[in-house]
Design a protein around this motif. Structure first.
Motif, PDB file in Angstrom:
ATOM      1  N   ARG A   1      40.530  49.517  50.501  1.00 41.38           N
ATOM      2  CA  ARG A   1      41.815  48.984  50.018  1.00 41.38           C
ATOM      3  C   ARG A   1      41.577  47.700  49.225  1.00 41.38           C
ATOM      4  O   ARG A   1      40.597  46.999  49.457  1.00 41.38           O
ATOM      5  N   TYR A   2      42.476  47.472  48.288  1.00 35.60           N
ATOM      6  CA  TYR A   2      42.527  46.215  47.544  1.00 35.60           C
ATOM      7  C   TYR A   2      43.748  45.444  48.016  1.00 35.60           C
ATOM      8  O   TYR A   2      44.812  46.031  48.246  1.00 35.60           O
TER       9      TYR A   2
ATOM     10  N   THR B   1      33.102  42.511  51.629  1.00 33.73           N
ATOM     11  CA  THR B   1      34.357  42.168  50.977  1.00 33.73           C
ATOM     12  C   THR B   1      34.028  41.652  49.585  1.00 33.73           C
ATOM     13  O   THR B   1      33.053  40.917  49.402  1.00 33.73           O
TER      14      THR B   1
ATOM     15  N   GLY C   1      38.684  43.256  47.731  1.00 35.58           N
ATOM     16  CA  GLY C   1      38.400  44.669  47.968  1.00 35.58           C
ATOM     17  C   GLY C   1      37.588  44.768  49.242  1.00 35.58           C
ATOM     18  O   GLY C   1      36.578  44.079  49.391  1.00 35.58           O
TER      19      GLY C   1
ATOM     20  N   VAL D   1      45.331  46.461  39.434  1.00 32.30           N
ATOM     21  CA  VAL D   1      43.963  46.380  39.934  1.00 32.30           C
ATOM     22  C   VAL D   1      42.976  46.637  38.792  1.00 32.30           C
ATOM     23  O   VAL D   1      42.029  45.877  38.591  1.00 32.30           O
TER      24      VAL D   1
ATOM     25  N   ILE E   1      35.565  51.272  48.238  1.00 28.65           N
ATOM     26  CA  ILE E   1      36.670  50.374  48.547  1.00 28.65           C
ATOM     27  C   ILE E   1      37.739  51.134  49.329  1.00 28.65           C
ATOM     28  O   ILE E   1      38.307  52.113  48.837  1.00 28.65           O
TER      29      ILE E   1
END
Length: 147
Positions: free
Chosen positions: A127-128, A62, A83, A5, A125
């Motif tokens: 989650r990615y 997003t 993200g 990431v 964020i």
């Protein structure tokens, strides 16, 4: 996964920000900076824009990064990362670290960042989601650290 990431975030200078308006999803090409722990993305915009209006009305956003080259090799080696998070406006001095990080990464933003009607946001964020080609997919959940 954190290194993957961080690598894509470091390689790119812009991302696509998706916001939601009354008329549906709106997409905005944005310069950005990010926190060391990858839990926040920082951005700046002039206040009188659709993206700012959208974020103020609905902070769910997003983000999309990719490394496309425009070649067929992107089908197997291309990386895309989303993200998912919540944006909040930074005010009362909270924007100063974001301002510094944005200028460090994007010196061409100097005029924007000194405009009297500039506003700053942090996207937390949750989650990615990272994908490479058609076969590899991973999820990374950043954990905010206390300095």
């Amino acid at each position: 996964m954190k290194n993957t990431v961080a690598s894509l975030l470091s390689q790119q200078v812009q991302f696509v920000l998706a916001t939601l308006s009354d008329q549906g999803v709106a997409l905005h090409l944005m310069a950005y900076a990010f926190s060391k722990d990858l839990s926040e993305i920082y951005l700046a915009s002039l206040e009188n824009t659709q993206k700012v209006k959208n974020i103020r009305n609905n902070p769910s956003v997003t983000c999309l990064w990719d490394n496309r080259t425009g070649n067929h090799s992107d089908h197997v080696g291309g990386q895309a990362m989303s993200g998912f998070g919540q944006a909040r406006e930074l005010t009362d001095g909270a924007e100063k670290p974001a301002h510094r990080l944005l200028l460090e990464r994007n010196s061409t933003l100097k005029d924007l960042m000194t405009a009297p009607d500039v506003v700053f946001f942090a996207v937390h964020i949750d989650r990615y989601q990272w994908v490479e080609g058609y076969t590899q997919a991973m999820t990374f959940v950043p954990r905010a650290t206390v300095d």
